[in-house]
Scaffold this motif. Sequence first.
Motif, PDB file in Angstrom:
ATOM      1  N   THR A  11      -0.515  -4.042  -7.436  1.00 64.69           N
ATOM      2  CA  THR A  11      -0.784  -5.477  -7.493  1.00 64.69           C
ATOM      3  C   THR A  11       0.518  -6.267  -7.378  1.00 64.69           C
ATOM      4  OG1 THR A  11      -2.744  -5.122  -8.886  1.00 64.69           O
ATOM      5  CG2 THR A  11      -1.780  -7.330  -8.884  1.00 64.69           C
ATOM      6  N   GLU A  63       3.336  -5.249  -6.033  1.00 62.14           N
ATOM      7  CA  GLU A  63       3.886  -5.080  -4.683  1.00 62.14           C
ATOM      8  C   GLU A  63       3.172  -5.966  -3.672  1.00 62.14           C
ATOM      9  OE1 GLU A  63       3.504  -0.928  -4.001  1.00 62.14           O
ATOM     10  OE2 GLU A  63       5.264  -0.376  -5.210  1.00 62.14           O
ATOM     11  N   HIS A  64       1.872  -6.095  -3.833  1.00 59.28           N
ATOM     12  CA  HIS A  64       1.123  -6.953  -2.915  1.00 59.28           C
ATOM     13  C   HIS A  64       1.539  -8.411  -3.077  1.00 59.28           C
ATOM     14  CE1 HIS A  64      -2.107  -8.276  -0.334  1.00 59.28           C
ATOM     15  NE2 HIS A  64      -2.543  -9.087  -1.268  1.00 59.28           N
ATOM     16  N   TYR A  69       3.138 -10.992  -0.042  1.00 57.42           N
ATOM     17  CA  TYR A  69       2.649 -12.244   0.542  1.00 57.42           C
ATOM     18  C   TYR A  69       3.312 -13.494  -0.032  1.00 57.42           C
ATOM     19  CZ  TYR A  69      -0.436 -13.102  -3.537  1.00 57.42           C
ATOM     20  OH  TYR A  69      -0.936 -13.348  -4.794  1.00 57.42           O
ATOM     21  N   PHE A  87      -1.129  -6.864   6.304  1.00 57.49           N
ATOM     22  CA  PHE A  87      -1.596  -7.574   5.115  1.00 57.49           C
ATOM     23  C   PHE A  87      -2.994  -7.123   4.720  1.00 57.49           C
ATOM     24  CE2 PHE A  87      -4.059 -10.994   3.185  1.00 57.49           C
ATOM     25  CZ  PHE A  87      -3.295 -11.284   2.065  1.00 57.49           C
ATOM     26  N   GLN A 101      -3.035  -3.528   3.262  1.00 55.09           N
ATOM     27  CA  GLN A 101      -2.460  -3.436   1.914  1.00 55.09           C
ATOM     28  C   GLN A 101      -3.422  -4.008   0.876  1.00 55.09           C
ATOM     29  OE1 GLN A 101       0.686  -6.032   0.314  1.00 55.09           O
ATOM     30  NE2 GLN A 101       1.987  -4.212   0.210  1.00 55.09           N
ATOM     31  N   LEU A 102      -4.047  -5.139   1.198  1.00 56.22           N
ATOM     32  CA  LEU A 102      -5.003  -5.748   0.280  1.00 56.22           C
ATOM     33  C   LEU A 102      -6.220  -4.851   0.085  1.00 56.22           C
ATOM     34  CD1 LEU A 102      -5.953  -8.114  -1.441  1.00 56.22           C
ATOM     35  CD2 LEU A 102      -6.728  -9.258   0.656  1.00 56.22           C
ATOM     36  N   LEU A 158      -5.339  -1.970  -2.158  1.00 53.05           N
ATOM     37  CA  LEU A 158      -5.211  -2.431  -3.541  1.00 53.05           C
ATOM     38  C   LEU A 158      -6.564  -2.559  -4.226  1.00 53.05           C
ATOM     39  CD1 LEU A 158      -3.718  -3.718  -5.956  1.00 53.05           C
ATOM     40  CD2 LEU A 158      -3.874  -5.920  -4.742  1.00 53.05           C
TER      41      LEU A 158
END
Length: 295
Positions: free
Chosen positions: A162, A164-165, A169, A195, A198-199, A202
Amino acid sequence: MARLLPGLICLAGLASCTAAHTPTPTPATATAGRPTEIWLFASPHLGQLYKQNQPQTDVLTPRRQAELRALQDQLQRFRPDAIMVEELPGQQARIDSLYQRYRKGQLMLDSLPDGRSEVFQLGFALGKRLGISRIYCVNAPGGTSQSILNQGTNLALYEQATAEHRQFYKPVVEQFESGTITLGGLYSFLNSPAFLQQLHTLVYRTPARVTDGTLKPDPMVDAAFISPHHVGAEFISVFYNRDLKVYSNIVTTQLATGSARILTIIGGRHVASLKGIFATDPAYRVVPAAYLRHK
């Protein structure tokens, strides 16, 4: 050389046949026997981006309106015949009424309390340009915070992902807030494979590693059916269940309208998940964000 058992030979042959023959859409599930094209367009909630003390976040300013028109130009290149938005079907009558007034020039979006929303700034504006008669509401109940997963073995893995995300952004959002990138630049980033993947990892992959815990109380989650040992998987199922309902709303709307090219404007958290669902539906072809150009 090892010999294949008869059963394995049959399975190998079956796999070969399956790989060689992709299911063909039927008239019941596609338009004129061709897959329906769908562009799952990731959008931030523009109203939530707005901060009174940061004028560059206001999409109602002349600069941001010009950028929105440029973005609409790009979306128009897809030539959708249906636009679907992240509003609950229960809001369809309200959206219909507002949209008809907007098409007739009887509604100024800045007069609405939620007039900054992408539903209006993109959905309504593009629909009017294209002469589309209706904007369809395809959202589903289930709005839940990602923070409800807060206890369990391996929780640190989820918390680290979380963080890192957010770091990934945050610089782009800060550039938008300061006015150093355009709305087109923001949308280009939010629709980028990096993006979205990665989301998706997560929300739909990493939490499965969290076990033996609990979720924060949430009105959208029936805690009576939560398995504490598989708490992370239960967390994923909450989000995926909502995506399946959105998928159902999209495909049933398509069946009712016969739409051939659908633009769905929806939050980025749903996009990779919905792409995965639609990729296995032979009645649909997921369109890449090739129509979107960074500006």
